[in-house]
Scaffold this active site. Structure first.
Site, PDB file in Angstrom:
ATOM      1  N   LYS A   1     -10.401   0.404  10.647  1.00 35.26           N
ATOM      2  CA  LYS A   1     -10.639  -0.811   9.858  1.00 35.26           C
ATOM      3  C   LYS A   1     -11.030  -1.975  10.744  1.00 35.26           C
ATOM      4  CE  LYS A   1      -7.148   0.454   6.399  1.00 35.26           C
ATOM      5  NZ  LYS A   1      -7.814   0.821   5.143  1.00 35.26           N
TER       6      LYS A   1
ATOM      7  N   CYS B   1      -4.850   2.474  -3.604  1.00 33.33           N
ATOM      8  CA  CYS B   1      -3.597   2.979  -3.044  1.00 33.33           C
ATOM      9  C   CYS B   1      -2.456   1.989  -3.192  1.00 33.33           C
ATOM     10  CB  CYS B   1      -3.757   3.373  -1.575  1.00 33.33           C
ATOM     11  SG  CYS B   1      -4.771   4.824  -1.388  1.00 33.33           S
TER      12      CYS B   1
ATOM     13  N   ASP C   1       3.233  -4.204   8.213  1.00 33.50           N
ATOM     14  CA  ASP C   1       2.022  -3.406   8.022  1.00 33.50           C
ATOM     15  C   ASP C   1       0.832  -4.334   8.262  1.00 33.50           C
ATOM     16  OD1 ASP C   1      -0.197  -2.062   7.182  1.00 33.50           O
ATOM     17  OD2 ASP C   1       0.555  -1.588   5.181  1.00 33.50           O
TER      18      ASP C   1
ATOM     19  N   GLN D   1      -4.427  -4.786   7.301  1.00 34.81           N
ATOM     20  CA  GLN D   1      -5.472  -5.693   6.819  1.00 34.81           C
ATOM     21  C   GLN D   1      -5.417  -7.035   7.543  1.00 34.81           C
ATOM     22  OE1 GLN D   1      -7.883  -4.811   4.987  1.00 34.81           O
ATOM     23  NE2 GLN D   1      -7.124  -2.894   4.096  1.00 34.81           N
TER      24      GLN D   1
ATOM     25  N   HIS E   1       0.866  -1.182   0.000  1.00 35.06           N
ATOM     26  CA  HIS E   1       0.000   0.000   0.000  1.00 35.06           C
ATOM     27  C   HIS E   1       0.907   1.238   0.000  1.00 35.06           C
ATOM     28  CE1 HIS E   1      -2.771   2.981   1.806  1.00 35.06           C
ATOM     29  NE2 HIS E   1      -3.762   2.191   1.419  1.00 35.06           N
TER      30      HIS E   1
END
Ligand SMILES: Cc1ncc(COP(=O)(O)O)c(C=O)c1O
Ligand SMILES: Cc1ncc(COP(=O)(O)O)c(C=O)c1O
Lengths: 414, 129, 414, 129
Positions: C231, C371, C205, C208, C128
C-alpha cells in the site's frame, strides 16, 4: 527409457539467467548454492515486472478491469501449480510465504486441532529445522511424543525400523522427500502407505524435491506437501502448501483477516472456502504469478530431463570429489538416490575456511549446518560444506570446484 | 586471496601462541558458536593484586579465523592491566587480523574476545569489584 | 507552517509510474483504488529486478560474495524502514507478509502468551477484518471479552467513552490509525496514553496511515505498529510489524524453523535474537529490499508533503462530490481529519453497479464492504463505493470521477 | 458500456417480472450474498401433480445485475417442468443476461438461480422424490 528423456541444453538455458554471467572477485561466478535459493530466468523477472507495470491492482472483489485482470493472472498461476504438482484442483493449493510457513500452518492448524496429549509424531533424523522445530514446539505444548526414523550408515532412512515406530498412537508422519544435507531421495510412496495403514496423516517436505524432479502429489497420496518458490526459479516470498480437500476443509484457519472470511459480524464469523480460508490478507499475488512463470519454465524443460541432468552432474561431482585426498562425501554416493546437493568435508579444513577460500575463486558454496543441526549432531560434525546444482549447472563448474578445493588445500598447506 | 589467509594468520593457526590450559587458573571460561562449531576456552591467572593478566592460555577448535585470532589476542593481552583488556573492541580484533573479513566471518574472529571478556566480567562480579 | 511544506510535483511523479499511462476500455486509466494497493514507481521495480539480476543469493550465513551482498542489502532495507517509522533500532522491525500477518503475529504470540480468561481487549467499531477477526478468534478461544469504542455520528471514535471502557481488566487496546472506510484519522497519542495508564499494551493498525503521513512510532509510544508494503509503493508479499524491544523479547516466537533459532538439538531449542526470532525460514528478502526503495522514494518526497497533497485532493473530492445529487459521503467531511480514502453512496445505485459503470469510463474505484463488515452493519449499509488517492492523484482525476458518476446516473436513469 | 446496462437489463430492473411474494407457496427460499448485500427470495407454487411450476414470484434488493437477472429467470422458468428447471446452468443465466459479465459480477447474476435451485432441492428432499 533413459534415452527417451530429453536432456537439457544447458548452454541455451544459461542465457536466460543474467546473474550467471557475473564475475566475483575478478573470476567468473560458479554458483553452487541453488539448494539454498536458485537463480531466476528472465521469464520470471519479466512476469514480475509486467504484473506491476501493466494493469496492476489488488486482487479479489475489485469490480474494475485492473483488479479483474490481476485476479485472473493469480488464478491462472494457481492452476499452473496445481498441474505442476499433480494436485486434483486449485482448491488444494494454498499460497504461503515459503515451505517453513507451510509446515507451521499444518503444525498450528492441523496439529493443534487434531493432535492431543499421548499422541505421537514420527519424523526423521535428517529434517531441516523447518520440519523439525514446529513439531518440537507442538510436542512440548501438547504433551505429544516425537519419534525419529533413524539413518542407516549410508545416510538413507532406516525404514526397517518404521513398523516398530508406527504404533496406533502415531497421528502424523513427516519427512523430507529429499534431504538438503545428505541429498538422500526417499521414495515417499511406501512410507505413506504404511503410515496411512495406522491411520496417520503424512506431511512431505518437498522443498528439495519439487524443484528437481517430477512430483505427483496424487500418486504419492500424501496428505500435505510443502514447497518454496524461491528454490525453483520463483521469487522470494511465495511458497505452496498442498493439502487434500477433506483435511483442508476440516482444519480451522491459521491466520485470520480479510479475504479468508465469508462473513463476519460483531459476534460471529464464517470462513471462506478452501484454499482462501488459509490466505488471510492481501496475498503475495505478484510473487504467485511469477511462480506460475517459473513452473511454466520448468514444465517446458520437462522434470524428467531436469532430474536426468542433475543426476549426471551429481554423479560427476561424486566421481571428481572422490579423487581429492582428504575429501569425505556425506550421505549416499549412489547418484540414483542422491539429489543435486553434494555435502562433504575436507580433512583439516574447516568448512567456513573452505567456503571463504572458494569464494575468492568465484566458487559459491554453502558452509555450516544447513539448518539441520540435529542431523549434524548425529553425524558428529559441527559443520559441512555443500555444493548444490540446478538446471544451469555445467560439468566445467564441477571442475572449477575441484580446482578451487586443491588451491585451498595448497594455501592452507593441507 | 592471500590477503585473508596470509602468512601471519596461517602462522598463528599452525603455531598458536599461548596454547593449552592452565592449572589453578583464576578465570576459566569457554564458549562456542553453535552455528559453525567454533569453540574456545581461555584460562587466565591474574597478578597477586588481581590488576593484570599474569598468564593466559587458550584451547579449542574451529576454523582458522577463530583459532588464529584467539592466538593473536593472547599475544596482545598477555601481561596487560585488566582495565586495558576490558577496553578492547571489535575493531581492535579486526586490526589484529589485519585482513578484510566479510560479515559472516567476523563472528568467528570475535569468539576469542567474547570468551575473554565474559570470563573477566564473571570474575569481577564474583569478586565484587 | 503550511507554506513551508514542499508540495508534490505530481506531473513529475506520474512519470515514475508506468501503469498510470494505460488505457482501460479505450479510456485513460483513472486509478482511484490506492487504499487497496498502490501503484509502483520504476525505482521500486528496478530494485526488485536488480536484486535478482545482480549477485542474487539467499541471505544469512552464506560465506560467499553474493550472499554477503544480498544480506547487506536486506539489512540496509531494515534500517531504512527503521528510520522511516522512527523506530529506535532495526531489531524493532520484524518483516512479515502484510499487516494481516503482523496483527496475527501479535494475537498469536503476545495474545496467547500474555492474555487469559477474564481479560479484556478494547478495539473499535471501524476496524478492518485484519484487526478484528484475529481478536475475535482469540477472545473465543481464551474467554476474553472484546469491547468496542463506538463511533460518533460524524464517524470518528467516540473517545468520551474510552474511560469507562478502560477497566483494569483491559490488557490490550487496538485501533486503526486511519480507517480504510471512513477515512477517519485518529490521533493515537492520547488513546495510547490512557491505555498505558491502565497497564494495557497498544497495537496500532497503521496500514492506511504509514503510506500517507509522517509516522513516528517512538513519539506515539505504541507497543506495536502494523503496516503493509504493497500500500506504500512496495511490492506485494512484504509488511512490517514494529514492536518495542522489551515486548518483542518477552514474546515467544510465532512460526519456527530455520534462521529464527540460535541452536537446536533433538531435545531442546534456543531462539535467536529479535527481530529474527520472528522471521522463520527464508524471508521475502527481495521484497524487503524493494520496500526499502519504496520508503526511500517516499522519504525523498517528504511525508508532510505527501499528506498535504492528499489533504488537498480529498478536500477537492469532498467539495465536488457534495454537489452531486443523491451522493452521500460516509465518514468525516473535514479534510483535516480525513485520510485519502473517500467512501460514498449514490442514491438508488448499488455500489457494484456504480463500480462497473465507472470502470467502463476508465475510472477504477472499489465497491463492497472493504473488509469492514461489522462497520457496514453499524452504518446500515451492505456496501459502499470508495475512491482513494495517493501521491500520483491529480485533481483532474477527481473531475473524471464526478463526470463518470453523472454518466452512470444518466445511464441508469437515476 | 451500454453493452452491459442495456435496455433489456434495465427494463427488467425497473419493471421486474413476477415481482412480489406468494401466499401458500409450496416453496419459499431466500439467500443473500453477504459481500454485497444482494438478497433474493423466491416463492413457488407447483402444479397439482407437483411436476411443474404453476406460479412464481421473487422479491429482494441489491444491484441491477442480481435483480434483473432474477426477473429474467422468472420469465424463463414460469410454467416449466421441474426437471427442466433443475437442468438450468450458469451459462443459461449468462445467456439470458446477454452481455459480458466480469468474474466479480457473475456472482450477482447467479444469485437468483442459486436461490431457486436450493429451494427446489429442499422441496424434493422433504417430499422424498
Ligand atoms: C486499515 C487496514 N488494516 C489492515 C489491512 C490489511 O492489509 P493487508 O491485506 O495488506 O494485510 C488493510 C488493507 O486493506 C487496511 O486498510
Ligand atoms: C528440506 C528443506 N526443508 C525446508 C526448507 C525451508 O525452506 P524456506 O526457508 O524456503 O522456508 C529448506 C530450505 O532450506 C529445505 O532445504
Amino acid at each position: 527409457m533413459k534415452d527417451t528423456i530429453r536432456s537439457l541444453d544447458v548452454a541455451r538455458i544459461r542465457q536466460d539467467f543474467p546473474a550467471l554471467n557475473e564475475r566475483v572477485h575478478g573470476r567468473p561466478l560458479v554458483f553452487l548454492d541453488s539448494a539454498a535459493s536458485s537463480q531466476k530466468p528472465i521469464q520470471v523477472l519479466s512476469a514480475l515486472d509486467q504484473a506491476y507495470r501493466t494493469s496492476y491492482a489488488n486482487v479479489h472483489r475489485g469490480v474494475y478491469y485492473n483488479s479483474e485482470r490481476t485476479t485472473d493472472l493469480y488464478d491462472q498461476a494457481r492452476e499452473k501449480i496445481t498441474r505442476f504438482i499433480g494436485a486434483p484442483a486449485p482448491e488444494n493449493v494454498v499460497f504461503v510465504r515459503n515451505a517453513t510457513e507451510a509446515l507451521n500452518l499444518v503444525a498450528y492448524s492441523y496439529g493443534r486441532h487434531f493432535l492431543q496429549a499421548g499422541d505421537e509424531i514420527v519424523l526423521t533424523e535428517l529434517e531441516h529445522h523447518a520440519n523439525f522445530v514446529p513439531w518440537q514446539v507442538l510436542a512440548r505444548e501438547r504433551g505429544i511424543r516425537l519419534k525419529f526414523i533413524p539413518l542407516t550408515p549410508q545416510g538413507t532412512l532406516d525404514l526397517a525400523r518404521l513398523d516398530e515406530l508406527l504404533t496406533p498412537r502415531v497421528k502424523l508422519v513427516t519427512f523430507a522427500h529429499v534431504s538438503n544435507v545428505l541429498g538422500t531421495i526417499t521414495d515417499p510412496r511406501p512410507v505413506i502407505e504404511r503410515a496411512h495403514a495406522v491411520g496417520a496423516k503424512v506431511v512431505v517436505d518437498g522443498c528439495q524435491a519439487a524443484p528437481h524432479m517430477p512430483v505427483d502429489v496424487q500418486a504419492l497420496d500424501c496428505d500435505f506437501y510443502a514447497l518454496s518458490g524461491h528454490k525453483m526459479l520463483g521469487p522470494t516470498g511465495i511458497g505452496v502448501l498442498y493439502g487434500k480437500t477433506d483435511v483442508l476443509e476440516a482444519m480451522p484457519p491459521f491466520m485470520t483477516g480479510g479475504d479468508m472470511i465469508s462473513s463476519v459480524t460483531f459476534d460471529s464469523v464464517t470462513w471462506n472456502e478452501i484454499p482462501v480460508k488459509f490466505e488471510a490478507g492481501t496475498p503475495a499475488f505478484v510473487e504467485a504469478i511469477a511462480l506460475g512463470a517459473a513452473v511454466d519454465y520448468l514444465a517446458a524443460l520437462g522434470m524428467d530431463a531436469v532430474r536426468a541432468h542433475e543426476r549426471e552432474v551429481v554423479a560427476y561431482a561424486i566421481e571428481r570429489l572422490t579423487e581429492v585426498p582428504g575429501a569425505t562425501i556425506i550421505g549416499p554416493t549412489d547418484p540414483d538416490i542422491r539429489g543435486g546437493a553434494l555435502t562433504f568435508t575436507i580433512k583439516d579444513i574447516h568448512p567456513h575456511d573452505l567456503g571463504t577460500l572458494l569464494d575468492r575463486e568465484g566458487v559459491a558454496i554453502r558452509a555450516g549446518h544447513h539448518c539441520a543441526q540435529p542431523l549434524h549432531v548425529r553425524l558428529g560434525l559441527p559443520a559441512t560444506a555443500r555444493a548444490s546444482f540446478y538446471i544451469y549447472t555445467e560439468l566445467r563448474e564441477i571442475d572449477a570446484l575441484i580446482e578451487a578445493i586443491y588451491k585451498a588445500k595448497h594455501t592452507l598447506r593441507k | 586471496m592471500e590477503d585473508l589467509y596470509r602468512e601471519n594468520l596461517l602462522d598463528h593457526y599452525e603455531n598458536p601462541r599461548h596454547h593449552g590450559t592452565l592449572e589453578h587458573a583464576d578465570i576459566s571460561h569457554e564458549e562456542s558458536n553453535p552455528l559453525c562449531g567454533d569453540r574456545i576456552r581461555i584460562d587466565v591467572k591474574l597478578s597477586e593484586d588481581g590488576s593484570r593478566i599474569a598468564e593466559i592460555a587458550f584451547s579449542g577448535d574451529g576454523c582458522i579465523i577463530s583459532q588464529a585470532s584467539a592466538s593473536m589476542l593472547m599475544d596482545e593481552v598477555d601481561c596487560k592491566p585488566i582495565g586495558e583488556v576490558q577496553k578492547l573492541e571489535r575493531q581492535d580484533v579486526l586490526d589484529m587480523v589485519g585482513a578484510p573479513l566479510t560479515a559472516a566471518r567476523v563472528k568467528c574472529a570475535m569468539l576469542g574476545l567474547k570468551v575473554l571478556k565474559a570470563g573477566l566480567y564473571q570474575y569481577l562480579v564474583d569478586h565484587q569489584k
